[in-house]
Design a protein around this motif. Structure first.
Motif, short mmCIF file in Angstrom:
data_model
loop_
_atom_site.label_atom_id
_atom_site.label_comp_id
_atom_site.label_asym_id
_atom_site.label_seq_id
_atom_site.Cartn_x
_atom_site.Cartn_y
_atom_site.Cartn_z
N UNK A 1 -7.00 33.62 -37.23
CA UNK A 1 -7.89 32.99 -36.26
C UNK A 1 -8.12 31.50 -36.56
N UNK A 2 -7.81 31.08 -37.79
CA UNK A 2 -7.96 29.65 -38.15
C UNK A 2 -6.80 28.81 -37.63
N UNK A 3 -5.77 29.47 -37.09
CA UNK A 3 -4.56 28.75 -36.69
C UNK A 3 -4.45 28.47 -35.19
N UNK A 4 -5.47 28.88 -34.41
CA UNK A 4 -5.44 28.52 -32.99
C UNK A 4 -6.84 28.15 -32.54
N UNK A 5 -6.90 27.23 -31.57
CA UNK A 5 -8.22 26.76 -31.14
C UNK A 5 -8.44 26.87 -29.63
N UNK A 6 -7.38 27.08 -28.86
CA UNK A 6 -7.55 27.12 -27.40
C UNK A 6 -6.80 28.30 -26.78
N UNK A 7 -7.29 28.69 -25.62
CA UNK A 7 -6.73 29.84 -24.90
C UNK A 7 -6.60 29.48 -23.43
N UNK A 8 -5.56 30.00 -22.80
CA UNK A 8 -5.47 29.90 -21.35
C UNK A 8 -4.59 31.05 -20.84
N UNK A 9 -4.24 31.01 -19.56
CA UNK A 9 -3.25 31.92 -19.02
C UNK A 9 -2.07 31.09 -18.52
N UNK A 10 -0.92 31.71 -18.44
CA UNK A 10 0.27 31.02 -17.95
C UNK A 10 1.26 32.04 -17.43
N UNK B 1 0.94 31.03 -6.54
CA UNK B 1 0.49 31.87 -7.67
C UNK B 1 -0.73 31.23 -8.31
N UNK B 2 -1.78 32.05 -8.51
CA UNK B 2 -3.01 31.54 -9.11
C UNK B 2 -3.43 32.46 -10.25
N UNK B 3 -3.71 31.86 -11.41
CA UNK B 3 -4.06 32.65 -12.58
C UNK B 3 -5.51 32.46 -13.00
N UNK B 4 -6.16 33.58 -13.33
CA UNK B 4 -7.58 33.57 -13.69
C UNK B 4 -7.80 34.17 -15.08
N UNK C 1 -11.18 35.42 -17.22
CA UNK C 1 -12.62 35.68 -17.04
C UNK C 1 -13.15 35.05 -15.73
N UNK C 2 -12.37 35.30 -14.68
CA UNK C 2 -12.74 34.86 -13.32
C UNK C 2 -12.77 33.36 -13.09
N UNK C 3 -12.24 32.59 -14.04
CA UNK C 3 -12.10 31.15 -13.80
C UNK C 3 -10.63 30.84 -13.52
N UNK C 4 -10.38 30.12 -12.44
CA UNK C 4 -8.98 29.82 -12.09
C UNK C 4 -8.46 28.72 -13.01
N UNK C 5 -7.38 29.01 -13.75
CA UNK C 5 -6.86 28.04 -14.73
C UNK C 5 -5.47 27.51 -14.35
N UNK C 6 -4.83 28.12 -13.35
CA UNK C 6 -3.63 27.49 -12.81
C UNK C 6 -3.42 27.90 -11.37
N UNK C 7 -2.63 27.07 -10.70
CA UNK C 7 -2.24 27.29 -9.32
C UNK C 7 -0.89 26.63 -9.18
N UNK C 8 0.11 27.36 -8.71
CA UNK C 8 1.45 26.77 -8.61
C UNK C 8 2.18 27.31 -7.38
N UNK C 9 2.93 26.43 -6.76
CA UNK C 9 3.75 26.75 -5.59
C UNK C 9 5.17 27.07 -6.05
#
Ligand code: ZN
Length: 203
Positions: A74-83, A188-191, A193-201
């Protein structure tokens, strides 16, 4: 930087692929050239007629490490998203049948979409992150990080036995069930915890 990607990390996805649960994580690498630049569309490559979307939880490596013990992961990562791990499924199946590496079907230019990063400290419970993918407004994939066969900490520890993790590397943690094809003009839209973090055509 490189992408360290995990295959077969959700039971329902293993079932839909007609595959079997592996005894250790399936890992493959995408090079930095697979990154889709900010605001660019996904362009269907000429060598495939069946491109699948795969939404995944992504982790940003923030510290150099190798042979990392799971309790320190857990000390080796600091951020999270979806892709999205875009996959040329027709070509991948052909390569698999021949017993050849997947690379060309998985790590081609523009095959890796990275959403907007969120500091991991902004989440109350890192073991219960919900994520889903909308295709043209319809929910096509949905899961929870708790469904992963191997956790982020286990994946960091395992993959660092083979590949030195460097600052800026990105871990793709595998896709849940519901993968499917994209066609021109899809949105395509990725969420997370219900927050949209990407949108791509798709183009
Ligand atoms: Zn994947």
């Amino acid at each position: 930087m490189k992408f360290i990607c995990v295959g077969k990390n959700y039971s329902e996805h293993i079932k839909e692929m007609g595959s079997v649960k592996p005894t250790e994580p399936v890992i493959f690498i995408k090079p930095d050239s697979s990154l889709i630049q900010k605001n660019d569309p996904f362009i269907i490559p000429s060598f495939s007629s069946i491109i699948h979307y795969e939404i995944e939880i992504l982790v940003l490596i923030s510290r150099l490490g190798r042979h990392i013990k799971e309790e320190f992961s857990s000390k080796y990562y600091n951020k999270i998203t979806v892709g999205i791990d875009f996959t040329a499924r027709d070509y991948q199946n052909e390569l698999k049948e021949k017993g050849l590496p997947w690379e060309k079907s998985k790590a081609f230019d523009g095959s890796a979409l990275v959403g907007q990063w969120k500091d991991k400290n902004t989440f109350d419970d890192l073991d219960k992150l919900e994520f889903h993918l909308l295709k043209n407004g319809q929910k096509v994939q949905q899961s929870n990080i708790s469904e992963m066969l191997w956790s982020i900490d286990e994946l960091i520890s395992h993959s660092s036995k083979f590949f030195t993790l460097k600052i800026g590397d990105i871990l793709f943690t595998g896709t849940p069930s519901g993968v499917g094809p994209v066609k021109k003009n899809d949105l395509l839209e990725g969420y997370l915890n219900n927050e949209r973090l990407f949108s791509i055509k798709v183009k």
